[in-house]
Design a protein around this motif. Structure first.
Motif, PDB file in Angstrom:
ATOM      1  N   SER A   1       0.835  -1.211   0.000  1.00  0.00           N
ATOM      2  CA  SER A   1       0.000   0.000   0.000  1.00  0.00           C
ATOM      3  C   SER A   1       0.866   1.257   0.000  1.00  0.00           C
ATOM      4  CB  SER A   1      -0.948  -0.008   1.198  1.00  0.00           C
ATOM      5  OG  SER A   1      -0.233  -0.124   2.417  1.00  0.00           O
ATOM      6  N   GLY A   2       1.921   1.257   0.818  1.00  0.00           N
ATOM      7  CA  GLY A   2       2.813   2.403   0.854  1.00  0.00           C
ATOM      8  C   GLY A   2       3.604   2.557  -0.430  1.00  0.00           C
ATOM      9  N   MET A   3       4.057   1.452  -0.994  1.00  0.00           N
ATOM     10  CA  MET A   3       4.824   1.501  -2.231  1.00  0.00           C
ATOM     11  C   MET A   3       3.982   2.045  -3.378  1.00  0.00           C
ATOM     12  SD  MET A   3       6.719  -2.200  -1.756  1.00  0.00           S
ATOM     13  CE  MET A   3       7.481  -2.248  -3.386  1.00  0.00           C
ATOM     14  N   ALA A   4       2.752   1.550  -3.493  1.00  0.00           N
ATOM     15  CA  ALA A   4       1.881   2.004  -4.576  1.00  0.00           C
ATOM     16  C   ALA A   4       1.534   3.485  -4.416  1.00  0.00           C
ATOM     17  CB  ALA A   4       0.604   1.157  -4.599  1.00  0.00           C
ATOM     18  N   ALA A   5       1.312   3.913  -3.183  1.00  0.00           N
ATOM     19  CA  ALA A   5       1.003   5.326  -2.945  1.00  0.00           C
ATOM     20  C   ALA A   5       2.170   6.217  -3.351  1.00  0.00           C
ATOM     21  CB  ALA A   5       0.650   5.541  -1.474  1.00  0.00           C
ATOM     22  N   ASN A   6       3.382   5.758  -3.101  1.00  0.00           N
ATOM     23  CA  ASN A   6       4.559   6.554  -3.470  1.00  0.00           C
ATOM     24  C   ASN A   6       4.774   6.595  -4.978  1.00  0.00           C
ATOM     25  OD1 ASN A   6       5.426   7.521  -0.942  1.00  0.00           O
ATOM     26  ND2 ASN A   6       6.272   5.514  -0.441  1.00  0.00           N
TER      27      ASN A   6
ATOM     28  N   THR B   1       2.526   9.362  -5.984  1.00  0.00           N
ATOM     29  CA  THR B   1       3.113  10.649  -5.589  1.00  0.00           C
ATOM     30  C   THR B   1       4.200  11.082  -6.557  1.00  0.00           C
ATOM     31  OG1 THR B   1       2.628  10.220  -3.255  1.00  0.00           O
ATOM     32  CG2 THR B   1       4.323  11.861  -3.739  1.00  0.00           C
ATOM     33  N   ALA B   2       4.946  10.099  -7.090  1.00  0.00           N
ATOM     34  CA  ALA B   2       6.029  10.399  -8.026  1.00  0.00           C
ATOM     35  C   ALA B   2       5.527  10.703  -9.435  1.00  0.00           C
ATOM     36  CB  ALA B   2       7.012   9.236  -8.063  1.00  0.00           C
ATOM     37  N   GLY B   3       4.223  10.595  -9.646  1.00  0.00           N
ATOM     38  CA  GLY B   3       3.654  10.956 -10.938  1.00  0.00           C
ATOM     39  C   GLY B   3       3.384   9.800 -11.874  1.00  0.00           C
ATOM     40  N   HIS B   4       3.567   8.568 -11.412  1.00  0.00           N
ATOM     41  CA  HIS B   4       3.288   7.415 -12.257  1.00  0.00           C
ATOM     42  C   HIS B   4       1.782   7.138 -12.278  1.00  0.00           C
ATOM     43  CE1 HIS B   4       7.511   6.373 -12.714  1.00  0.00           C
ATOM     44  NE2 HIS B   4       7.666   6.559 -11.420  1.00  0.00           N
ATOM     45  N   GLU B   5       1.321   6.577 -13.368  1.00  0.00           N
ATOM     46  CA  GLU B   5      -0.061   6.116 -13.474  1.00  0.00           C
ATOM     47  C   GLU B   5      -0.123   4.708 -12.893  1.00  0.00           C
ATOM     48  OE1 GLU B   5      -3.474   5.247 -16.911  1.00  0.00           O
ATOM     49  OE2 GLU B   5      -1.469   5.972 -17.472  1.00  0.00           O
ATOM     50  N   VAL B   6      -0.995   4.498 -11.923  1.00  0.00           N
ATOM     51  CA  VAL B   6      -1.039   3.215 -11.216  1.00  0.00           C
ATOM     52  C   VAL B   6      -2.421   2.591 -11.352  1.00  0.00           C
ATOM     53  CG1 VAL B   6      -0.849   2.054  -8.980  1.00  0.00           C
ATOM     54  CG2 VAL B   6       0.727   3.918  -9.557  1.00  0.00           C
ATOM     55  N   THR B   7      -2.441   1.337 -11.761  1.00  0.00           N
ATOM     56  CA  THR B   7      -3.660   0.533 -11.752  1.00  0.00           C
ATOM     57  C   THR B   7      -3.452  -0.560 -10.712  1.00  0.00           C
ATOM     58  OG1 THR B   7      -4.101   0.954 -14.091  1.00  0.00           O
ATOM     59  CG2 THR B   7      -5.192  -0.949 -13.101  1.00  0.00           C
ATOM     60  N   ALA B   8      -4.310  -0.594  -9.707  1.00  0.00           N
ATOM     61  CA  ALA B   8      -4.063  -1.431  -8.532  1.00  0.00           C
ATOM     62  C   ALA B   8      -5.070  -2.564  -8.404  1.00  0.00           C
ATOM     63  CB  ALA B   8      -4.094  -0.584  -7.273  1.00  0.00           C
ATOM     64  N   TYR B   9      -4.539  -3.736  -8.017  1.00  0.00           N
ATOM     65  CA  TYR B   9      -5.384  -4.897  -7.740  1.00  0.00           C
ATOM     66  C   TYR B   9      -5.032  -5.470  -6.380  1.00  0.00           C
ATOM     67  CZ  TYR B   9      -7.270  -9.609  -7.704  1.00  0.00           C
ATOM     68  OH  TYR B   9      -7.936 -10.748  -7.334  1.00  0.00           O
TER      69      TYR B   9
ATOM     70  N   ARG C   1      -6.931  -8.553  -3.484  1.00  0.00           N
ATOM     71  CA  ARG C   1      -8.081  -9.420  -3.236  1.00  0.00           C
ATOM     72  C   ARG C   1      -9.135  -8.720  -2.390  1.00  0.00           C
ATOM     73  NH1 ARG C   1      -5.845 -14.896  -0.827  1.00  0.00           N
ATOM     74  NH2 ARG C   1      -4.742 -13.345   0.432  1.00  0.00           N
ATOM     75  N   THR C   2      -8.681  -7.858  -1.462  1.00  0.00           N
ATOM     76  CA  THR C   2      -9.610  -7.084  -0.641  1.00  0.00           C
ATOM     77  C   THR C   2      -9.883  -5.755  -1.331  1.00  0.00           C
ATOM     78  OG1 THR C   2      -8.644  -8.081   1.345  1.00  0.00           O
ATOM     79  CG2 THR C   2     -10.005  -6.113   1.655  1.00  0.00           C
ATOM     80  N   ALA C   3     -11.088  -5.600  -1.844  1.00  0.00           N
ATOM     81  CA  ALA C   3     -11.416  -4.433  -2.665  1.00  0.00           C
ATOM     82  C   ALA C   3     -11.291  -3.128  -1.905  1.00  0.00           C
ATOM     83  CB  ALA C   3     -12.827  -4.581  -3.228  1.00  0.00           C
ATOM     84  N   ALA C   4     -11.511  -3.157  -0.590  1.00  0.00           N
ATOM     85  CA  ALA C   4     -11.454  -1.916   0.191  1.00  0.00           C
ATOM     86  C   ALA C   4     -10.079  -1.260   0.101  1.00  0.00           C
ATOM     87  CB  ALA C   4     -11.801  -2.200   1.649  1.00  0.00           C
ATOM     88  N   LYS C   5      -9.032  -2.077   0.008  1.00  0.00           N
ATOM     89  CA  LYS C   5      -7.688  -1.521  -0.096  1.00  0.00           C
ATOM     90  C   LYS C   5      -7.462  -0.866  -1.461  1.00  0.00           C
ATOM     91  CE  LYS C   5      -5.545  -4.523   3.340  1.00  0.00           C
ATOM     92  NZ  LYS C   5      -4.453  -5.486   3.657  1.00  0.00           N
ATOM     93  N   VAL C   6      -8.077  -1.427  -2.490  1.00  0.00           N
ATOM     94  CA  VAL C   6      -8.010  -0.810  -3.816  1.00  0.00           C
ATOM     95  C   VAL C   6      -8.762   0.516  -3.797  1.00  0.00           C
ATOM     96  CG1 VAL C   6      -8.630  -1.059  -6.246  1.00  0.00           C
ATOM     97  CG2 VAL C   6      -7.811  -3.043  -4.955  1.00  0.00           C
ATOM     98  N   ASP C   7      -9.917   0.534  -3.168  1.00  0.00           N
ATOM     99  CA  ASP C   7     -10.719   1.757  -3.098  1.00  0.00           C
ATOM    100  C   ASP C   7      -9.963   2.867  -2.378  1.00  0.00           C
ATOM    101  OD1 ASP C   7     -12.717   0.384  -4.409  1.00  0.00           O
ATOM    102  OD2 ASP C   7     -13.830  -0.090  -2.573  1.00  0.00           O
ATOM    103  N   ALA C   8      -9.235   2.507  -1.320  1.00  0.00           N
ATOM    104  CA  ALA C   8      -8.471   3.512  -0.578  1.00  0.00           C
ATOM    105  C   ALA C   8      -7.388   4.122  -1.456  1.00  0.00           C
ATOM    106  CB  ALA C   8      -7.847   2.878   0.664  1.00  0.00           C
ATOM    107  N   LEU C   9      -6.731   3.296  -2.286  1.00  0.00           N
ATOM    108  CA  LEU C   9      -5.702   3.824  -3.179  1.00  0.00           C
ATOM    109  C   LEU C   9      -6.329   4.598  -4.338  1.00  0.00           C
ATOM    110  CD1 LEU C   9      -2.579   3.729  -3.313  1.00  0.00           C
ATOM    111  CD2 LEU C   9      -2.828   1.913  -5.012  1.00  0.00           C
ATOM    112  N   ALA C  10      -7.508   4.162  -4.779  1.00  0.00           N
ATOM    113  CA  ALA C  10      -8.206   4.877  -5.850  1.00  0.00           C
ATOM    114  C   ALA C  10      -8.551   6.302  -5.414  1.00  0.00           C
ATOM    115  CB  ALA C  10      -9.467   4.118  -6.251  1.00  0.00           C
ATOM    116  N   ALA C  11      -8.810   6.478  -4.120  1.00  0.00           N
ATOM    117  CA  ALA C  11      -9.109   7.816  -3.599  1.00  0.00           C
ATOM    118  C   ALA C  11      -7.907   8.743  -3.721  1.00  0.00           C
ATOM    119  CB  ALA C  11      -9.555   7.718  -2.146  1.00  0.00           C
ATOM    120  N   LYS C  12      -6.715   8.153  -3.885  1.00  0.00           N
ATOM    121  CA  LYS C  12      -5.495   8.946  -4.054  1.00  0.00           C
ATOM    122  C   LYS C  12      -5.120   9.125  -5.521  1.00  0.00           C
ATOM    123  CE  LYS C  12      -3.593   7.300   0.363  1.00  0.00           C
ATOM    124  NZ  LYS C  12      -2.465   6.604   1.033  1.00  0.00           N
TER     125      LYS C  12
END
Length: 296
Positions: free
Chosen positions: A13-18, A21-29, A31-42
């Protein structure tokens, strides 16, 4: 760079968030959808399947073990089947050398690239982009991935052109960390039972001959008995020691200390401590000397 990221646990979660932050386009998967939703909010794009996350230039995996990595990598809708030719799979998970070899061959046969890039650092380091990245793979591909590694870590060490080399280094490093935890725990139990304050003893050690992050971090956890929530679980620690023993057997390198550590982790798990931080093995000696159990 467009990056698919699979595995949003304590580290991922921390790695994907960073990466975001660095400007990369991230598509996240995950198994627990709530964690994807939290990153989607960012700002991340949510992927509902592994295949969805593989529509990127690079797909990164940060998962718990060999079984989890195999589950997303192979099969009809896995990474190997879904990633386009010349795209790159970067595995940051702590996996066996044997699985790294299998992934290297599978991606090569599919016309894809594979790089092993496990990391050293706890979840707080992942959140702060302060990880140490250990990378191995084709030199050109590893070089092209520099912006990715810079986004998640403070320094990258390239250890070879065969991905398995990075996994061997990572497994050996975790074996060393576990060795430090066990030896620190034994020494702290000895002086504490003799009437010396464990915190004062740790301050002496880390101010003199043992001024290193591993002693400060894990010594502090043992001295404070700060084992919950786990940054890395005792169950995971046992897994990593077994990976070291497996690598040692394959290379015909005896690892007697690793055998001892396997038994220390088994003791902790047998007494209900599998969910604790792996540093809890450092409290076993004090317990065996008449102190409190790590699980209390």
């Amino acid at each position: 760079m467009h990056i698919g990221f699979i595995g949003l646990g304590n580290m991922g979660s921390g790695m994907a968030a960073n990466l975001l932050t660095a400007g990369h386009e991230v598509t996240a998967y995950n198994r627990t959808a709530a964690k994807v939703d939290a990153l989607a909010a960012k700002g991340a794009h949510p992927a509902r399947t592994v295949a969805d996350a593989c529509r990127a230039d690079v797909v990164m995996t940060m998962l718990a073990d060999d079984e989890a990595v195999q589950a997303v990598s192979f099969g009809e809708h896995g990474i190997v089947a879904s990633l386009r030719p010349d795209a790159v799979h970067v595995s940051s998970s702590t996996i066996s050398v044997a699985l790294a070899e299998r992934l290297t061959a599978a991606h090569r046969d599919a016309g894809q690239r594979f790089v092993s890039a496990p990391v050293f650092g706890r979840p707080e380091a992942a959140a702060a982009a302060k990880l140490f990245v250990v990378a191995a793979g084709d030199s050109q591909v590893v070089g092209d991935l520099a912006p990715v590694f810079e986004a998640i870590g403070q320094r990258t060490f390239v250890v070879g052109t065969e991905p398995r080399s990075a996994n061997l280094v990572k497994v050996s490093g975790n074996f060393l960390i576990a060795s430090v935890i066990e030896s620190l725990g034994e020494a702290m139990a000895l002086v504490a039972k003799g009437g010396v304050d464990a915190g004062d003893y740790l301050e002496l050690l880390t101010s003199t001959l043992f001024d290193a992050p591993v002693y400060r971090t894990y010594g502090g956890l043992v001295a404070r008995r700060d084992f919950e929530p786990a940054g890395f679980s005792a169950t995971g620690g046992l897994k990593d020691v077994r990976l070291a023993l497996e690598a040692g057997e394959a290379l015909r390198v005896p690892l007697p200390v690793a055998s001892l550590l396997r038994d220390r982790f088994l003791t902790l798990l047998a007494t209900g401590g599998g969910h604790l931080d792996w540093s809890a093995i450092g409290a076993l000696s004090a317990w065996e000397a008449g102190g409190a159990s790590p699980t209390t």
